[in-house]
Structures are given as structure tokens and as C-alpha cells.
Scaffold this motif. Structure first.
Motif, mmCIF file in Angstrom:
data_model
loop_
_atom_site.group_PDB
_atom_site.id
_atom_site.type_symbol
_atom_site.label_atom_id
_atom_site.label_comp_id
_atom_site.label_asym_id
_atom_site.label_seq_id
_atom_site.Cartn_x
_atom_site.Cartn_y
_atom_site.Cartn_z
ATOM 1 N N HIS A 2 0.834 -1.199 0.000
ATOM 2 C CA HIS A 2 0.000 0.000 0.000
ATOM 3 C C HIS A 2 0.871 1.252 0.000
ATOM 4 C CE1 HIS A 2 -3.701 -2.167 0.574
ATOM 5 N NE2 HIS A 2 -3.103 -2.889 1.498
ATOM 6 N N SER A 3 0.235 2.366 -0.187
ATOM 7 C CA SER A 3 0.934 3.646 -0.259
ATOM 8 C C SER A 3 1.752 3.910 1.011
ATOM 9 C CB SER A 3 -0.090 4.744 -0.489
ATOM 10 O OG SER A 3 0.426 5.993 -0.196
ATOM 11 N N GLU A 4 1.139 3.673 2.144
ATOM 12 C CA GLU A 4 1.851 3.915 3.412
ATOM 13 C C GLU A 4 3.023 2.944 3.574
ATOM 14 O OE1 GLU A 4 1.485 6.442 5.512
ATOM 15 O OE2 GLU A 4 0.025 7.200 4.072
ATOM 16 N N ASP A 5 2.823 1.697 3.189
ATOM 17 C CA ASP A 5 3.912 0.720 3.266
ATOM 18 C C ASP A 5 5.075 1.144 2.373
ATOM 19 O OD1 ASP A 5 2.333 -0.816 4.938
ATOM 20 O OD2 ASP A 5 1.586 -2.075 3.292
ATOM 21 N N PHE A 6 4.729 1.633 1.192
ATOM 22 C CA PHE A 6 5.764 2.075 0.258
ATOM 23 C C PHE A 6 6.532 3.264 0.823
ATOM 24 C CE2 PHE A 6 7.053 4.443 -3.609
ATOM 25 C CZ PHE A 6 7.950 3.508 -4.102
ATOM 26 N N ARG A 7 5.827 4.205 1.422
ATOM 27 C CA ARG A 7 6.493 5.369 2.020
ATOM 28 C C ARG A 7 7.412 4.942 3.162
ATOM 29 N NH1 ARG A 7 1.411 9.500 2.003
ATOM 30 N NH2 ARG A 7 1.456 9.892 -0.227
ATOM 31 N N LYS A 11 11.457 5.439 3.375
ATOM 32 C CA LYS A 11 12.144 6.050 4.527
ATOM 33 C C LYS A 11 13.229 5.126 5.050
ATOM 34 C CE LYS A 11 8.406 8.937 6.254
ATOM 35 N NZ LYS A 11 7.432 9.133 7.335
ATOM 36 N N LYS A 12 12.927 3.820 5.076
ATOM 37 C CA LYS A 12 13.878 2.846 5.598
ATOM 38 C C LYS A 12 15.149 2.802 4.761
ATOM 39 C CE LYS A 12 13.268 -1.652 5.314
ATOM 40 N NZ LYS A 12 12.694 -2.995 5.492
ATOM 41 N N ILE A 13 15.005 2.949 3.437
ATOM 42 C CA ILE A 13 16.209 2.905 2.603
ATOM 43 C C ILE A 13 16.824 4.287 2.410
ATOM 44 C CG2 ILE A 13 15.490 0.825 1.390
ATOM 45 C CD1 ILE A 13 14.801 2.584 -1.019
ATOM 46 N N GLY A 14 16.174 5.316 2.961
ATOM 47 C CA GLY A 14 16.766 6.651 2.964
ATOM 48 C C GLY A 14 16.409 7.525 1.776
ATOM 49 N N VAL A 15 15.282 7.272 1.150
ATOM 50 C CA VAL A 15 14.853 8.079 0.008
ATOM 51 C C VAL A 15 13.624 8.879 0.419
ATOM 52 C CG1 VAL A 15 13.977 8.000 -2.351
ATOM 53 C CG2 VAL A 15 15.702 6.360 -1.616
ATOM 54 N N LYS A 16 13.622 10.161 0.076
ATOM 55 C CA LYS A 16 12.478 11.007 0.393
ATOM 56 C C LYS A 16 11.564 11.085 -0.829
ATOM 57 C CE LYS A 16 14.763 13.851 3.798
ATOM 58 N NZ LYS A 16 15.144 15.198 4.188
ATOM 59 N N ALA A 17 10.274 10.850 -0.625
ATOM 60 C CA ALA A 17 9.308 10.870 -1.722
ATOM 61 C C ALA A 17 9.228 12.254 -2.356
ATOM 62 C CB ALA A 17 7.938 10.425 -1.226
ATOM 63 N N GLU A 18 9.378 13.293 -1.555
ATOM 64 C CA GLU A 18 9.322 14.654 -2.091
ATOM 65 C C GLU A 18 10.448 14.898 -3.084
ATOM 66 O OE1 GLU A 18 9.479 14.142 1.325
ATOM 67 O OE2 GLU A 18 7.307 14.223 1.598
ATOM 68 N N ASP A 19 11.620 14.342 -2.793
ATOM 69 C CA ASP A 19 12.752 14.486 -3.709
ATOM 70 C C ASP A 19 12.478 13.770 -5.027
ATOM 71 O OD1 ASP A 19 14.086 15.943 -1.800
ATOM 72 O OD2 ASP A 19 15.280 14.250 -1.092
ATOM 73 N N LEU A 20 11.864 12.589 -4.945
ATOM 74 C CA LEU A 20 11.528 11.856 -6.162
ATOM 75 C C LEU A 20 10.522 12.635 -6.994
ATOM 76 C CD1 LEU A 20 11.162 8.205 -4.820
ATOM 77 C CD2 LEU A 20 13.029 9.146 -6.164
ATOM 78 N N THR A 21 9.535 13.204 -6.334
ATOM 79 C CA THR A 21 8.512 13.979 -7.033
ATOM 80 C C THR A 21 9.133 15.205 -7.684
ATOM 81 O OG1 THR A 21 6.888 13.239 -5.423
ATOM 82 C CG2 THR A 21 6.301 15.125 -6.741
ATOM 83 N N ARG A 22 9.976 15.894 -6.947
ATOM 84 C CA ARG A 22 10.626 17.095 -7.473
ATOM 85 C C ARG A 22 11.508 16.749 -8.672
ATOM 86 N NH1 ARG A 22 13.614 18.565 -3.248
ATOM 87 N NH2 ARG A 22 11.741 19.035 -2.098
ATOM 88 N N ASP A 23 12.257 15.653 -8.563
ATOM 89 C CA ASP A 23 13.116 15.233 -9.675
ATOM 90 C C ASP A 23 12.295 14.876 -10.907
ATOM 91 O OD1 ASP A 23 15.319 15.585 -8.065
ATOM 92 O OD2 ASP A 23 15.561 13.443 -7.605
ATOM 93 N N ALA A 24 11.191 14.171 -10.710
ATOM 94 C CA ALA A 24 10.338 13.795 -11.836
ATOM 95 C C ALA A 24 9.748 15.035 -12.492
ATOM 96 C CB ALA A 24 9.228 12.859 -11.358
#
Length: 66
Positions: A2-7, A11-24
Motif C-alpha cells: 500500500h501507499s503507506e507501506d511504500f512510504r 524512509k527505511k532505505i533513505g529516500v524522500k518521496a518529495e525528492d523523487l517527485t521534485r526530480d520527476a
């Protein structure tokens, strides 16, 4: 997953979703800058037509098999 599990996994692997969104979004803007307005309009028209045709093909196949 699910979305929360993915987030949580991100976080566990050290990637911020906001950074991915901004890069895309930055990549999207860069690609759009390569095309002029007329080309983008033609591209939109092409993909809209493809979408409509495939939708009706899907309806037809669904009607045949279901």
C-alpha cells in the motif's frame, strides 16, 4: 504494498518521496522545453486518439469474452 507501506520502505532505505517527485517534475519540464507548442499539441491529439481507440477495442473484447 500500500501507499503507506511504500512510504515507510522509502524512509527505511533513505529516500524522500518529495525528492523523487521534485526530480520527476524537473525532468518533465526539461522534456517539455525540448518540444515546441505545436509539436506538443500534435502529440496530445495523437495520444488522445490512441486512448479512445484502445478504450473501444477493450470494450469490444470485454463484450465478446465476458
Amino acid at each position: 504494498m500500500h501507499s503507506e507501506d511504500f512510504r515507510e520502505w522509502l524512509k527505511k532505505i533513505g529516500v524522500k518521496a518529495e525528492d523523487l517527485t521534485r526530480d520527476a517534475y524537473e525532468k518533465l519540464k526539461a522534456e517539455k522545453a525540448k518540444m515546441d507548442t505545436e509539436t506538443r499539441r500534435k502529440c496530445r491529439l495523437f495520444w488522445a486518439t490512441v486512448s479512445v481507440v484502445t478504450f473501444f477495442i477493450g470494450l469490444g473484447l470485454g463484450h465478446l469474452f465476458f
